[in-house]
Design a protein around this motif. Sequence first.
Motif, short mmCIF file in Angstrom:
data_model
loop_
_atom_site.label_atom_id
_atom_site.label_comp_id
_atom_site.label_asym_id
_atom_site.label_seq_id
_atom_site.Cartn_x
_atom_site.Cartn_y
_atom_site.Cartn_z
N ASP A 178 33.67 43.36 42.91
CA ASP A 178 32.86 44.88 43.14
C ASP A 178 31.49 45.14 42.19
OD1 ASP A 178 35.73 44.15 43.77
OD2 ASP A 178 36.42 45.95 42.75
N PHE A 179 31.32 46.18 43.19
CA PHE A 179 30.08 47.08 42.47
C PHE A 179 30.18 48.36 42.86
CE2 PHE A 179 28.41 43.02 43.60
CZ PHE A 179 27.07 42.71 42.11
N TRP A 180 30.72 49.22 41.61
CA TRP A 180 31.10 50.59 41.48
C TRP A 180 29.91 51.65 41.00
CZ3 TRP A 180 36.54 51.13 38.98
CH2 TRP A 180 37.51 50.25 40.11
N ILE A 181 29.78 52.75 42.12
CA ILE A 181 29.18 53.76 41.66
C ILE A 181 29.95 55.21 42.00
CG2 ILE A 181 27.62 53.93 43.92
CD1 ILE A 181 25.27 54.73 41.85
N CYS A 182 29.50 55.98 41.46
CA CYS A 182 29.88 57.39 41.03
C CYS A 182 29.21 57.81 41.78
CB CYS A 182 30.99 57.98 39.69
SG CYS A 182 32.13 59.40 39.51
N LEU A 183 29.31 58.47 43.00
CA LEU A 183 28.58 60.04 43.60
C LEU A 183 28.88 61.49 43.31
CD1 LEU A 183 28.64 57.63 47.05
CD2 LEU A 183 27.20 57.73 45.29
N LYS A 184 29.76 61.21 43.19
CA LYS A 184 30.15 63.18 42.41
C LYS A 184 31.26 62.69 41.65
CE LYS A 184 31.58 67.11 43.81
NZ LYS A 184 32.82 67.84 45.19
N GLY A 185 31.16 63.57 40.73
CA GLY A 185 32.21 63.47 39.37
C GLY A 185 31.92 62.32 38.63
N SER A 186 33.30 62.08 37.74
CA SER A 186 33.80 61.00 36.74
C SER A 186 34.58 60.47 36.83
CB SER A 186 32.95 61.42 35.47
OG SER A 186 34.06 63.02 35.41
N VAL A 187 34.74 59.19 36.29
CA VAL A 187 35.52 58.37 35.92
C VAL A 187 35.93 57.19 34.89
CG1 VAL A 187 36.46 58.31 39.08
CG2 VAL A 187 34.83 56.57 38.25
N LYS A 188 37.31 57.53 34.97
CA LYS A 188 37.15 56.12 33.51
C LYS A 188 37.30 55.05 34.33
CE LYS A 188 39.52 55.77 29.45
NZ LYS A 188 40.89 56.23 28.34
N VAL A 189 37.01 54.18 34.29
CA VAL A 189 37.00 52.88 34.24
C VAL A 189 37.83 51.67 33.60
CG1 VAL A 189 36.37 51.12 35.39
CG2 VAL A 189 35.44 52.76 35.99
N GLY A 190 38.95 50.72 33.99
CA GLY A 190 39.28 50.19 32.72
C GLY A 190 39.40 48.69 33.42
N LEU A 191 38.86 47.92 32.56
CA LEU A 191 38.88 46.31 32.86
C LEU A 191 39.40 45.14 31.35
CD1 LEU A 191 34.38 47.35 32.98
CD2 LEU A 191 35.79 46.56 34.30
N GLY A 192 40.07 44.65 32.22
CA GLY A 192 40.66 44.04 31.60
C GLY A 192 40.03 41.92 31.74
N TYR A 193 39.78 42.04 29.85
CA TYR A 193 39.07 40.65 30.37
C TYR A 193 40.26 39.78 29.66
CZ TYR A 193 34.96 42.89 30.29
OH TYR A 193 34.07 44.17 31.16
N PRO A 194 41.05 38.86 30.68
CA PRO A 194 41.70 37.86 30.57
C PRO A 194 41.79 37.11 29.17
CG PRO A 194 41.66 37.74 32.44
CD PRO A 194 40.48 38.24 31.80
N VAL A 195 42.22 36.62 27.65
CA VAL A 195 41.71 36.26 26.90
C VAL A 195 41.82 34.44 27.20
CG1 VAL A 195 42.66 35.74 24.37
CG2 VAL A 195 42.96 38.09 25.03
N LYS A 196 41.00 33.34 27.08
CA LYS A 196 41.49 32.22 27.24
C LYS A 196 41.57 31.38 25.92
CE LYS A 196 38.74 32.48 30.98
NZ LYS A 196 38.82 33.72 31.48
N MET A 197 43.03 31.47 25.09
CA MET A 197 43.53 30.74 24.79
C MET A 197 45.08 30.18 24.98
SD MET A 197 42.84 33.20 21.26
CE MET A 197 44.80 33.15 21.06
N GLY A 198 44.88 28.98 25.19
CA GLY A 198 45.71 28.48 26.13
C GLY A 198 46.33 29.03 26.94
N ASN A 199 47.79 28.89 27.04
CA ASN A 199 48.55 29.25 28.15
C ASN A 199 48.49 31.25 28.02
OD1 ASN A 199 48.41 26.65 29.16
ND2 ASN A 199 50.77 26.46 28.24
#
Length: 141
Positions: free
Chosen positions: A52-73
């Motif tokens: 995805d490529f996001w841009i805010c054209l009007k107003g504002s947003v708080k974007v959450g990004l969740g990065y999976p931890v790569k440790m075993g299972n």
Amino acid sequence: MVYNEDDRAQRLIDVFETERVPNLNLPGQVNVSFINSTEHIVAWHRHFKQTDFWICLKGSVKVGLGYPVKMGNSNEVNVKFEYLSDKNFRVLEIPSTIWHGYKALESGTILMYYVTKKYDPEDEMRAPVGSFGEVWETKNK
């Protein structure tokens, strides 16, 4: 072009679809969300093949990004927040496999996003808000 509305936002999906603009032939699609409320959190989901490529054209947003931890299972996810607004135009790239979602910080916010593949429900996984222990509230300073 598809119009989709629920209590979170109104969305124009695949704005430049092949039927409307046959010479453009984008591999993905351009979508626009008109977000009228600051009450709703639109999260979590991730894609396996799509970026995805996001841009805010009007107003504002708080974007959450969740990065999976790569440790075993481990199913652990590290959450980071980014802010997009019409005061500081920038494009946020959200690579495949990264969990993401947003909360509008202003009513009337408009978010436009390009996705590298046409929508495919088989390429998406969802999780409820709060799944990663994240805090969406924004403190006054």
